[in-house]
Design an enzyme around this catalytic site. Structure first.
Site, PDB file in Angstrom:
ATOM      1  N   ASN A 213      10.298  28.960  47.687  1.00  0.00           N
ATOM      2  CA  ASN A 213       9.166  29.139  48.595  1.00  0.00           C
ATOM      3  C   ASN A 213       9.503  28.423  49.899  1.00  0.00           C
ATOM      4  OD1 ASN A 213       7.634  30.517  46.618  1.00  0.00           O
ATOM      5  ND2 ASN A 213       6.940  28.573  45.748  1.00  0.00           N
TER       6      ASN A 213
ATOM      7  N   HIS B 135      13.763  22.995  47.019  1.00  0.00           N
ATOM      8  CA  HIS B 135      13.942  23.089  45.570  1.00  0.00           C
ATOM      9  C   HIS B 135      13.980  24.548  45.150  1.00  0.00           C
ATOM     10  CE1 HIS B 135       9.677  22.789  46.598  1.00  0.00           C
ATOM     11  NE2 HIS B 135       9.440  23.621  45.606  1.00  0.00           N
ATOM     12  N   LEU B 136      14.728  24.822  44.094  1.00  0.00           N
ATOM     13  CA  LEU B 136      14.742  26.138  43.463  1.00  0.00           C
ATOM     14  C   LEU B 136      13.838  26.074  42.243  1.00  0.00           C
ATOM     15  CD1 LEU B 136      18.579  27.034  43.240  1.00  0.00           C
ATOM     16  CD2 LEU B 136      17.117  27.054  45.244  1.00  0.00           C
ATOM     17  N   HIS B 137      12.965  27.054  42.099  1.00  0.00           N
ATOM     18  CA  HIS B 137      12.223  27.217  40.850  1.00  0.00           C
ATOM     19  C   HIS B 137      13.059  28.089  39.927  1.00  0.00           C
ATOM     20  CE1 HIS B 137       8.106  26.007  42.350  1.00  0.00           C
ATOM     21  NE2 HIS B 137       8.645  26.340  43.497  1.00  0.00           N
TER      22      HIS B 137
ATOM     23  N   GLN C 298       4.979  27.130  49.675  1.00  0.00           N
ATOM     24  CA  GLN C 298       5.652  25.827  49.544  1.00  0.00           C
ATOM     25  C   GLN C 298       4.639  24.702  49.694  1.00  0.00           C
ATOM     26  OE1 GLN C 298       8.987  25.144  52.213  1.00  0.00           O
ATOM     27  NE2 GLN C 298       9.584  23.258  51.129  1.00  0.00           N
ATOM     28  N   SER C 299       4.654  23.766  48.752  1.00  0.00           N
ATOM     29  CA  SER C 299       3.728  22.635  48.798  1.00  0.00           C
ATOM     30  C   SER C 299       4.446  21.298  48.885  1.00  0.00           C
ATOM     31  CB  SER C 299       2.797  22.648  47.587  1.00  0.00           C
ATOM     32  OG  SER C 299       3.522  22.556  46.388  1.00  0.00           O
TER      33      SER C 299
ATOM     34  N   ILE D 178       5.590  20.214  36.632  1.00  0.00           N
ATOM     35  CA  ILE D 178       4.422  19.603  35.998  1.00  0.00           C
ATOM     36  C   ILE D 178       3.327  20.635  35.716  1.00  0.00           C
ATOM     37  CG2 ILE D 178       3.073  18.974  38.065  1.00  0.00           C
ATOM     38  CD1 ILE D 178       2.806  16.145  36.819  1.00  0.00           C
TER      39      ILE D 178
HETATM   40  P1  AMP Z   1       6.438  24.565  45.860  1.00  0.00           P
HETATM   41  O1  AMP Z   1       4.983  24.956  45.812  1.00  0.00           O
HETATM   42  O2  AMP Z   1       7.394  25.725  45.909  1.00  0.00           O
HETATM   43  O3  AMP Z   1       6.681  23.565  46.984  1.00  0.00           O
HETATM   44  O4  AMP Z   1       6.762  23.875  44.488  1.00  0.00           O
HETATM   45  C1  AMP Z   1       6.381  22.565  44.207  1.00  0.00           C
HETATM   46  C2  AMP Z   1       6.280  22.455  42.723  1.00  0.00           C
HETATM   47  O5  AMP Z   1       6.251  21.085  42.365  1.00  0.00           O
HETATM   48  C3  AMP Z   1       5.029  23.091  42.127  1.00  0.00           C
HETATM   49  O6  AMP Z   1       5.398  24.121  41.216  1.00  0.00           O
HETATM   50  C4  AMP Z   1       4.328  21.931  41.417  1.00  0.00           C
HETATM   51  O7  AMP Z   1       3.741  22.298  40.189  1.00  0.00           O
HETATM   52  C5  AMP Z   1       5.478  20.962  41.209  1.00  0.00           C
HETATM   53  N1  AMP Z   1       5.100  19.567  41.092  1.00  0.00           N
HETATM   54  C6  AMP Z   1       4.153  18.906  41.798  1.00  0.00           C
HETATM   55  N2  AMP Z   1       4.111  17.627  41.428  1.00  0.00           N
HETATM   56  C7  AMP Z   1       5.049  17.454  40.461  1.00  0.00           C
HETATM   57  C8  AMP Z   1       5.477  16.350  39.665  1.00  0.00           C
HETATM   58  N3  AMP Z   1       4.965  15.119  39.794  1.00  0.00           N
HETATM   59  N4  AMP Z   1       6.466  16.567  38.748  1.00  0.00           N
HETATM   60  C9  AMP Z   1       7.000  17.800  38.602  1.00  0.00           C
HETATM   61  N5  AMP Z   1       6.642  18.872  39.333  1.00  0.00           N
HETATM   62  C10 AMP Z   1       5.677  18.708  40.238  1.00  0.00           C
END
Ligand code: AMP
Length: 112
Positions: A85, A98-100, A92-93, A30
């Site tokens: 992450n 997940h893989l980016h 990581q959030s 997103i």
């Molecule tokens: P991480 O920070 O590695 O945990 O990656 C989480 C990712 O999820 C971040 O790049 C966010 O931009 C993405 N993200 C958060 N909310 C959404 C959503 N509703 N749809 C798609 N991606 C999202």
């Protein structure tokens, strides 16, 4: 309580889904950090890579192979980066593995 990605997998909240099978789902990030920024997500809840165990090796292999296949199908010219992450201090959030997949701009090394 479900993670954000479980809600997306369950279709409880919308996402731009570009691929789905029984093991995984692939969505557009997103908040894209490159012209192509996808998230390759296992349906099994594994909070982070360091929580994965030997029994997850087929899932982990699936995600990696899928990354290569999707990059090929999208015509990314064999030029992309995969990022995991692991842990909040590593960025990581969302605590659902997940893989980016990033592509479409110069990808500098080392990453920030
Ligand atoms: P991480 O920070 O590695 O945990 O990656 C989480 C990712 O999820 C971040 O790049 C966010 O931009 C993405 N993200 C958060 N909310 C959404 C959503 N509703 N749809 C798609 N991606 C999202």
């Amino acid at each position: 309580t479900l993670t954000l990605f479980e809600k997306i997998i369950n279709k409880e909240i919308p996402a731009d889904i570009i691929y789905e099978d029984e093991i995984s789902i692939v969505i557009k990030d997103i908040s894209p950090q490159a012209p192509t920024h996808l998230l390759i997500i296992p349906k099994k809840v594994i909070p982070k890579l360091s929580d994965a165990s030997k029994e997850d090796k087929d899932i982990l292999g699936h995600l990696m192979l899928l990354a290569g296949r999707i990059a090929e199908e999208l015509g990314l010219d064999e030029t992309f980066r995969l990022v995991v992450n692991n842990g909040a201090a590593a960025g990581q959030s969302v605590f659902h593995l997940h893989l980016h997949l990033l592509s479409g701009r110069p990808l500098n090394w080392p990453p920030g």
